[in-house]
Design a protein around this motif. Structure first.
Motif, short mmCIF file in Angstrom:
data_model
loop_
_atom_site.label_atom_id
_atom_site.label_comp_id
_atom_site.label_asym_id
_atom_site.label_seq_id
_atom_site.Cartn_x
_atom_site.Cartn_y
_atom_site.Cartn_z
N GLY A 26 0.79 -1.22 0.00
CA GLY A 26 0.00 0.00 0.00
C GLY A 26 0.82 1.27 0.00
N HIS A 27 2.13 1.15 -0.16
CA HIS A 27 3.02 2.32 -0.10
C HIS A 27 2.73 3.26 -1.26
N HIS A 28 2.18 4.44 -0.94
CA HIS A 28 1.85 5.47 -1.92
C HIS A 28 0.88 4.95 -2.99
N ARG A 29 0.04 3.98 -2.64
CA ARG A 29 -0.98 3.50 -3.55
C ARG A 29 -2.31 4.15 -3.21
N THR A 30 -3.06 4.53 -4.22
CA THR A 30 -4.42 5.00 -4.01
C THR A 30 -5.35 3.80 -3.90
N GLY A 31 -6.59 4.08 -3.49
CA GLY A 31 -7.56 3.00 -3.41
C GLY A 31 -7.81 2.35 -4.75
N ALA A 32 -7.86 3.15 -5.83
CA ALA A 32 -8.05 2.58 -7.17
C ALA A 32 -6.87 1.73 -7.59
N ASP A 33 -5.64 2.14 -7.23
CA ASP A 33 -4.47 1.33 -7.54
C ASP A 33 -4.50 0.00 -6.80
N LEU A 34 -4.94 0.01 -5.56
CA LEU A 34 -5.01 -1.23 -4.80
C LEU A 34 -6.05 -2.18 -5.38
N LEU A 35 -7.19 -1.63 -5.81
CA LEU A 35 -8.19 -2.48 -6.47
C LEU A 35 -7.62 -3.09 -7.75
N GLN A 36 -6.89 -2.31 -8.51
CA GLN A 36 -6.27 -2.83 -9.72
C GLN A 36 -5.23 -3.89 -9.39
N LEU A 77 18.11 9.79 0.43
CA LEU A 77 17.66 11.03 1.05
C LEU A 77 17.28 12.06 0.00
N ALA A 78 18.03 12.11 -1.10
CA ALA A 78 17.69 13.05 -2.17
C ALA A 78 16.39 12.69 -2.85
N PHE A 79 16.07 11.39 -2.92
CA PHE A 79 14.84 10.91 -3.55
C PHE A 79 13.66 10.85 -2.58
N GLY A 80 13.75 11.52 -1.47
CA GLY A 80 12.63 11.53 -0.54
C GLY A 80 12.46 10.25 0.24
N GLY A 81 13.52 9.48 0.42
CA GLY A 81 13.46 8.24 1.17
C GLY A 81 13.32 7.00 0.31
N GLU A 82 13.20 7.12 -1.00
CA GLU A 82 13.06 5.98 -1.90
C GLU A 82 14.44 5.56 -2.40
N ALA A 136 6.67 -0.21 -13.30
CA ALA A 136 5.75 -0.11 -12.17
C ALA A 136 6.47 -0.29 -10.84
N ALA A 137 7.47 -1.18 -10.79
CA ALA A 137 8.21 -1.39 -9.54
C ALA A 137 9.04 -0.17 -9.16
N GLU A 138 9.46 0.64 -10.14
CA GLU A 138 10.28 1.82 -9.87
C GLU A 138 9.45 3.11 -9.88
N ALA A 139 8.13 3.00 -9.82
CA ALA A 139 7.28 4.19 -9.94
C ALA A 139 7.60 5.21 -8.85
N GLU A 140 7.75 4.76 -7.61
CA GLU A 140 8.03 5.71 -6.52
C GLU A 140 9.41 6.32 -6.66
N LEU A 188 1.01 2.97 -19.22
CA LEU A 188 0.98 1.62 -19.74
C LEU A 188 1.17 0.57 -18.66
N SER A 189 1.88 0.92 -17.59
CA SER A 189 2.07 -0.02 -16.48
C SER A 189 0.89 -0.06 -15.54
N LEU A 190 -0.15 0.77 -15.80
CA LEU A 190 -1.39 0.82 -15.02
C LEU A 190 -1.16 1.30 -13.59
N ARG A 191 -0.06 1.98 -13.33
CA ARG A 191 0.16 2.65 -12.05
C ARG A 191 -0.34 4.08 -12.20
N TRP A 192 -1.68 4.23 -12.20
CA TRP A 192 -2.25 5.52 -12.55
C TRP A 192 -2.18 6.52 -11.42
N GLY A 193 -2.00 6.08 -10.20
CA GLY A 193 -1.76 7.02 -9.12
C GLY A 193 -0.44 7.75 -9.32
N ALA A 194 0.63 7.00 -9.65
CA ALA A 194 1.92 7.61 -9.96
C ALA A 194 1.86 8.39 -11.26
N TRP A 195 1.08 7.93 -12.23
CA TRP A 195 0.91 8.64 -13.49
C TRP A 195 0.35 10.04 -13.24
#
Length: 731
Positions: free
Chosen positions: A135-145, A345-350, A428-432, A463-470
């Protein structure tokens, strides 16, 4: 995840293009004027296929069940979960009953580790197994997908809410979600979309209390007992603690209230202290080898005694340092691990995955560096990559400057997302991480880099269907375009946001974004470039786009119980083999035979027909033939054993088997033209009862007449239509 093949030149870069199906729309991504949606043609929409083999699940999406390898070389699997047996048993019992649970607790209380342990133990509870999600930075719609993608095979398909509710309603699984951070509305939608699933989720510390009415209950995760904390520190340190270290660990247990993360970090501090002691021992041995003749008299001959004396010269961390050990742990890391830490640290913790590190910070052994961060309790594995532990970024923000380490990341990722050998799953794995790189360039005031990376990453994330990150990437790109006053780019981002809103049925927002894009392109002086936007506006305003009333599926009132789902007949038939299926068939045949005998006995004892077999029914003894029990067929055909309890001449096999060409409902008795009573018994309801016609589905209330005669030429209200009678007689 490996790096793409080929050289690193810009000639390998090309815009990412493709098509996905979103609900009833076919979305073409990466066009010259932006993405474009149109009604999906017949036959283009994928047909989702259920994934029955849960062994092919993607465990990398869930929480990592382990915490750090040991200094003595022990693997993570050698570490059992300490002092959590009661928690695991209670959570398994709740999930077995179909209840959904939310794990709450302080940061570092071990919620993710407990979640992983319960997920491993719950494999046999639900018929569809365990589904692990992040659920890390996922929206509800992303989790349903993500839940749909984990249980169905349909690449490039993102169903709408109605289709998702229909597809997920047949899934009975234990769904574990780590680091869930959505609002109550999205949480309720997630729970209602999969009513036959039991959810086990972790939420960030300080999350608000549950809204009344949610199908969820809280389970607090407290700290470990003192003995468990001491055992954890010793196992992670790779040796037994001495008396001084045990007293220090007890003080830490009182101060931290037994939080496991604090003892993971404490063990890392002990390992750093051991390195300092080993350095002193090596220096002492070198000095003895060089100046052996001037050996001090007070120096012991036993190496163990010498090591103990030198260990006492290295002080343990103070209580304040143990309470916030991030700075001291970071200073004790290797150079490569410190470089990865600065990049995170530069990438906000990612933290980017290891294959990216040589191109970003010239670190060849990226896996070892990331593992060192995890061992020190500074990072955790989540969603296919790593991120810093909660609170580490705040503690190191002012004392561990990342500098310009993120410079050039936008150029690298712009090339990477457009490379043909990189799959959408890798993106999709590198979206964050992509979002983190955009935030780093924005913080460093590099809008050109933000714009370049956003233009390249947006189609890939779509195309990766990570529309929250999109959506986040589009907003960051739009902001950079406004700063640069790049009107054409600003219109492109407005257009993409409008298409995204169109696909998620946010029509008002889609209208505003598309109209802004068309207006900006017209002001830019290129009217032809706004053709795609005008087509989207026409689609939005068309009658075919109007949603039917009551689109939201009604899923309330269902009480999911995993045990009940596991015993459902439609799952039982697919799950049981051999003798179980034979026993079920024999039991079903015996039930049908017993029903026929029982019906004949009732007909003989009650005298429902007269001696001539005219089908006359006594008052108060009629039964609606269309009313059947659960899973039993209605006995309405003339060839049924229960239709003729007595062997009257009028119910001969020839009469019941012949089908008349006449359209009269009672013309199925014979082919000789002589009217005889039909073999099908037609009964009228008793006074006050309601009968339902099988052909029309309408209900009729009977009048309180004493008897109802069934003459050969009369048609009773409940008799079937001519088409139904002919088919029943012929069958």
């Amino acid at each position: 995840m490996g790096q793409p093949t080929g050289d690193f030149g810009q000639e390998g870069v090309r815009p990412r293009t493709g098509e996905v199906v979103s609900g009833d729309l076919l979305l073409a991504i990466g066009g010259p004027d932006g993405s474009e949606a149109r009604p999906c043609p017949d036959g283009w929409r994928p047909e989702p296929r259920r994934i029955r083999d849960r062994r092919q699940d993607r465990p990398e999406l869930g929480p990592s069940p382990a915490v750090g390898p040991l200094a003595m070389g022990s693997a993570a699997a050698d570490l059992p979960l300490l002092d959590r047996e009661d928690d695991i048993a209670r959570l398994l019992a709740a999930l077995s009953e179909g209840r959904s649970v939310r794990l709450v607790g302080q940061a570092g209380s071990g919620r993710s580790t407990l979640l992983a342990a319960v997920a491993d133990a719950a494999a046999g509870i639900a018929p569809d197994g365990v589904v692990r999600l992040s659920g890390h930075h996922r929206t509800g719609a992303d989790l349903l997908q993500d839940l749909f993608a984990a249980t169905h095979h349909a690449p490039g398909y993102r169903p709408d809410r109605r289709a998702l509710a229909s597809l997920l309603s047949q899934v009975g699984a234990v769904v574990v979600i780590d680091d869930l951070d959505v609002d109550d509305e999205e949480l309720a939608e997630l729970l209602d979309a999969a009513p036959d699933c039991a959810f086990l989720v972790t939420v960030p510390p300080g999350s608000p209390v549950l809204t009344p009415g949610l199908r969820l209950e809280d389970h607090p995760v407290a700290g470990l007992a003192k003995s468990a904390c001491l055992a954890l520190a010793g196992r992670l340190a790779g040796r037994q603690l001495d008396e001084t270290e045990r007293a220090w660990a007890v003080d830490l247990w009182f101060e931290s209230e037994g939080l496991p993360l604090r003892f993971v970090q404490a063990a890392a501090l002990l390992r750093q202290r051991d390195i300092s002691v080993d350095t002193l021992v090596a220096a002492q041995e070198d000095r003895n080898n060089v100046f052996g003749l001037v050996k001090e008299i007070s120096e012991p001959d036993d190496p163990a005694v010498l090591e103990g004396e030198l260990r006492r010269t290295v002080p343990l961390p103070t209580v304040a340092e143990s309470a916030a050990p991030a700075v001291r742990l970071a200073e004790g890391l290797s150079e490569s691990a410190q470089a990865v830490l600065r990049l995170s640290l530069a990438f906000g913790g990612e933290c980017p995955t290891a294959p990216h590190l040589p191109a970003l910070i010239d670190v060849g052994l990226g896996e070892s560096a990331l593992r060192e961060l995890v061992d020190a309790g500074l990072a955790v594995s989540v969603g296919g990559h790593h991120r810093l532990t909660t609170g580490v970024q705040e503690l190191l923000a002012g004392r561990f400057d990342p500098g310009t380490v993120a410079y050039g990341a936008a150029e690298h990722f712009s090339w990477w997302v457009g490379h043909g050998s990189v799959t959408t799953e890798q993106i999709a794995a590198e979206a964050e991480v992509l979002v983190g790189a955009l935030l780093a360039d924005r913080a460093a005031d590099r809008p050109e880099a933000v714009l370049r990376l956003a233009r390249a990453a947006a189609p890939a994330l779509a195309l990766s269907l990570r529309w929250g990150a999109w959506e986040r990437v589009l907003k960051l790109g739009l902001e950079a375009a406004r700063v640069l006053r790049a009107t054409a780019e600003e219109a492109w981002f407005h257009h993409e946001l409008g298409v995204l809103a169109l696909c998620v049925h946010s029509d008002q927002r889609a209208l505003a974004e598309l109209e802004s894009a068309v207006a900006l392109r017209a002001a830019f002086g290129d009217p032809n470039s706004g053709a795609a936007g005008r087509r989207m506006l026409d689609l939005l305003k068309s009658e075919a786009r109007q949603l039917p009333a009551g689109e939201e599926p009604s899923t309330g009132g269902r009480r999911p119980v995993i045990r009940a789902i596991a015993k459902a007949p439609w799952r039982l038939a697919a799950a049981k083999k051999g003798s179980d299926v034979k026993r079920a068939a024999i039991a079903g045949a015996a039930a049908v035979l017993a029903l026929g005998v029982l019906g004949a006995a009732i007909g003989l004892n009650t005298g429902g027909e007269d001696s001539a077999g005219n089908g006359r029914t006594l008052p108060g003894t009629s039964v609606d033939d269309t009313t059947t029990g659960d899973d039993l067929p209605a006995a309405t055909t003339s060839g049924s054993p229960t239709a003729a309890p007595s062997g009257s001449p009028s119910e001969s096999p020839s009469a019941s088997a012949s089908a008349s060409d006449s359209e009269s409902p009672s013309a199925s008795a014979s082919t000789t033209g002589t009217r005889k009573p039909t073999a099908t018994k037609t009964t009228a309801p008793a006074p006050g009862q309601t009968s339902k016609s099988p052909s029309t589905g309408t209900s009729t209330t009977a009048s309180p007449s004493p008897t109802t005669s069934a003459s050969p030429t009369a048609t009773a209200p409940t008799s079937p239509t001519p088409t139904d009678t002919g088919s029943a007689s012929a069958g």
